[in-house]
Design an enzyme around this catalytic site. Structure first.
Site, PDB file in Angstrom:
ATOM      1  N   LYS A 103      42.776  36.814  36.888  1.00 12.47           N
ATOM      2  CA  LYS A 103      40.820  36.468  37.322  1.00 12.47           C
ATOM      3  C   LYS A 103      40.413  36.081  35.819  1.00 12.47           C
ATOM      4  O   LYS A 103      40.948  36.037  34.652  1.00 12.47           O
ATOM      5  CB  LYS A 103      41.198  37.459  38.308  1.00 12.47           C
ATOM      6  CG  LYS A 103      41.141  37.606  39.232  1.00 12.47           C
ATOM      7  CD  LYS A 103      40.979  36.843  40.935  1.00 12.47           C
ATOM      8  CE  LYS A 103      41.610  36.640  42.102  1.00 12.47           C
ATOM      9  NZ  LYS A 103      41.392  38.389  42.439  1.00 12.47           N
ATOM     10  N   HIS A 106      35.473  38.061  33.122  1.00  9.92           N
ATOM     11  CA  HIS A 106      34.135  37.800  33.195  1.00  9.92           C
ATOM     12  C   HIS A 106      33.452  39.117  32.588  1.00  9.92           C
ATOM     13  O   HIS A 106      34.218  40.026  31.464  1.00  9.92           O
ATOM     14  CB  HIS A 106      33.249  38.082  34.680  1.00  9.92           C
ATOM     15  CG  HIS A 106      33.675  39.639  35.545  1.00  9.92           C
ATOM     16  ND1 HIS A 106      32.788  40.379  35.136  1.00  9.92           N
ATOM     17  CD2 HIS A 106      34.633  40.244  36.027  1.00  9.92           C
ATOM     18  CE1 HIS A 106      33.080  41.752  35.685  1.00  9.92           C
ATOM     19  NE2 HIS A 106      34.134  41.693  36.325  1.00  9.92           N
ATOM     20  N   HIS A 109      33.274  42.910  32.162  1.00 11.52           N
ATOM     21  CA  HIS A 109      34.795  42.929  31.475  1.00 11.52           C
ATOM     22  C   HIS A 109      34.421  43.885  29.440  1.00 11.52           C
ATOM     23  O   HIS A 109      34.701  44.391  29.272  1.00 11.52           O
ATOM     24  CB  HIS A 109      35.661  42.587  31.763  1.00 11.52           C
ATOM     25  CG  HIS A 109      37.514  42.875  32.787  1.00 11.52           C
ATOM     26  ND1 HIS A 109      36.275  41.344  33.657  1.00 11.52           N
ATOM     27  CD2 HIS A 109      37.063  43.686  33.170  1.00 11.52           C
ATOM     28  CE1 HIS A 109      37.468  42.069  35.101  1.00 11.52           C
ATOM     29  NE2 HIS A 109      36.627  42.925  35.231  1.00 11.52           N
TER      30      HIS A 109
END
Length: 493
Positions: A103, A106, A109
């Site tokens: 995923k 972003h 994180h």
């Protein structure tokens, strides 16, 4: 006139704290008290202000004491302070970063990564024992979709060379084909994973292994490491055990729809509850993800004094529920668990558009920094300008992030972060480099006899006084885990 070092307010020591204690009365008492006090080897001057008695410390003694301490303790300066003598040494597990495989990695994180790393570094510096855990989102329905996608569009070479990018592309492609057949295939794939089918698990293991390798490489650029890579996948079986434990303790209730919930309300009227099981019996976010099972397992494995979770503030309720359920299950240590939450970052775009991967952010900060260095007149010839740009750029990102309260949202700006003047990481690094070159020029061997009479001008005194406060700042940060105290201390310094 210089400002005094310490001040005693007369109002704070008078018996009658009624408001009719007039200002001139306080002034009088201050003068009376001041007359009775004598200067000594430490206090060089006593004076009065409006209702206060003011003390000035012997300047030479100040300089001598601070410098002796700095020279004696070196890089341990501040850490050996008696402020910490009452703080027990602890074992802490800190869970941070925790991206989802395949995923977008972003900006949240990135925040979790640098904040978690700060907390771990601070605790280690203060002598605590720390285990750094990265808890990956590596299980769930999306892997069914990804598996099917890879069977259709995957490329083994690309998976090896840039797994995160490739898996992301595959995920986007398969999501476009959102037809009933794809959904069915994805469900089948994930069901096979849950049933330990060797072929599907082998593919999933590849996704996971290659991803961790790439993460490790990127974390290294950030100066971050983990002692343990864990993940949702580890707790498949255990989450069923947790449901059974909840049932045995009479905490698991079924709703009419068949979902499993734990009642968290005061009056036990289900006005506040947490869902732990879907109606089809599969485990849900809280039993699997940040995971009761993981918490219980970790506690028994590390027998730590504290567990700290670093995630964004949208997960605050989730953690409150998690800790409450653990307490209801009879785990007293739940009170020693802590959620360090942080706000959201807006406006983080690279030149190529929206931020997708952490690597894009690091590349961007490096290239912008290189450009700034090339156009600045003061830049010296460097052996490795790229590495310098990377490190200085990284400091810029971190300082911009750490200047405010962690829980505040903030608007990200490349230009502001990378300014070479003002309260920025670039300026901090620049000052640090200048101090180093002064040391190199003048030799930095240990000094035994310092002539403190040379350090009496106001600027020198204010630096000395500031150095003296370092332990208090460290102590504050160690108590509330906010980096801003240290950042503003360094910028002031």
């Amino acid at each position: 006139r210089h400002v005094a070092d310490f001040q005693l307010s007369i109002a704070s020591i008078t018996e009658d704290s009624s408001s009719d204690c007039l200002a001139q009365d306080l002034q009088l008492r201050a003068q009376k008290l001041a007359e009775k006090l004598k200067c000594d080897a430490v206090v060089s001057e006593i004076s009065t202000g409006p209702g206060t008695v003011n003390f000035t410390i012997n300047r030479e003694l100040l300089a001598k004491t601070v410098l002796q301490q700095v020279l004696k303790d070196g890089s341990e300066y501040g850490i050996k302070s008696e402020l910490f003598s009452t703080v027990p040494i602890q074992k802490a597990v800190i869970e941070f970063s925790s991206p989802n495989i395949a995923k977008k990695f972003h900006i949240g994180h990135l925040r979790s990564t640098i904040i978690g790393n700060f907390i771990a570094n601070l605790k280690v510096a203060l002598g605590h024992e720390v285990t750094r855990v990265n808890y990956l989102g590596d299980w769930g329905m999306q892997f069914g979709l990804l598996g099917v996608g890879f069977q259709q569009f995957g490329n083994k070479e690309k998976l090896k060379s840039s797994p995160l990018q490739h898996l992301f592309e595959v995920y986007v492609q398969i999501n476009k084909a959102e037809d009933e057949n794809t959904k069915k295939l994805a469900k089948d794939f994930f069901r096979k994973m849950e049933q330990h089918d060797e072929q599907t698990l082998a593919l999933w293991k590849q996704f996971r292994g290659f991803s961790i390798e790439e993460y490790t490489r990127i974390y290294k650029r950030l100066g971050v490491h983990f002692d343990e890579y864990s993940g949702e996948s580890f707790y498949q079986e255990k989450s069923q055990e947790v449901l059974k434990m909840l049932e045995d303790k009479g905490l698991l209730q079924k709703t009419i729809e068949g979902t499993g919930v734990v009642d968290l309300s005061e009056k036990k009227d289900l006005s506040l509850f947490s869902t732990v099981m879907r109606s089809d019996g599969t485990s849900l976010y809280i039993t699997r993800q940040v995971n009761l099972a993981a918490a219980i397992d970790r506690m028994s494995k590390h027998s730590c004094d504290t567990m700290i979770y670093v995630t964004d503030k949208t997960q605050s309720t989730h953690f409150q529920h998690l800790f409450q359920i653990l307490k209801l299950m009879g785990y007293d240590w739940a009170e020693r668990c802590q959620h360090v939450s942080f706000g959201l970052v807006q406006g983080m775009k690279t030149r190529r558009g929206e931020v997708i991967f952490l690597e894009d952010v690091l590349d961007e900060v490096r290239s912008r920094m290189l450009q700034n260095m090339a156009s600045a007149k003061t830049t010296k010839e460097l052996e490795d300008p790229t590495e310098t740009a990377e490190k200085v750029g990284l400091a810029a990102l971190i300082i911009q992030d750490f200047r405010g309260l962690l829980s505040s949202d903030y608007q990200f700006s490349w230009d502001r972060a990378l300014q070479s003047r003002g309260d920025t990481g670039v300026f901090l690094q620049y000052t640090h480099a200048r101090l180093h070159s002064l040391e190199q020029m003048h030799g930095n061997e240990q000094l035994s006899d310092v002539n403190v009479a040379c350090l009496q001008e106001p600027d020198a005194i204010s630096v000395l006084q500031h150095l003296l406060r370092y332990d208090e700042v460290l102590y504050r940060s160690s108590q509330d885990l906010q980096p801003k105290h240290i950042v503003s201390y360094l910028l002031t310094l």
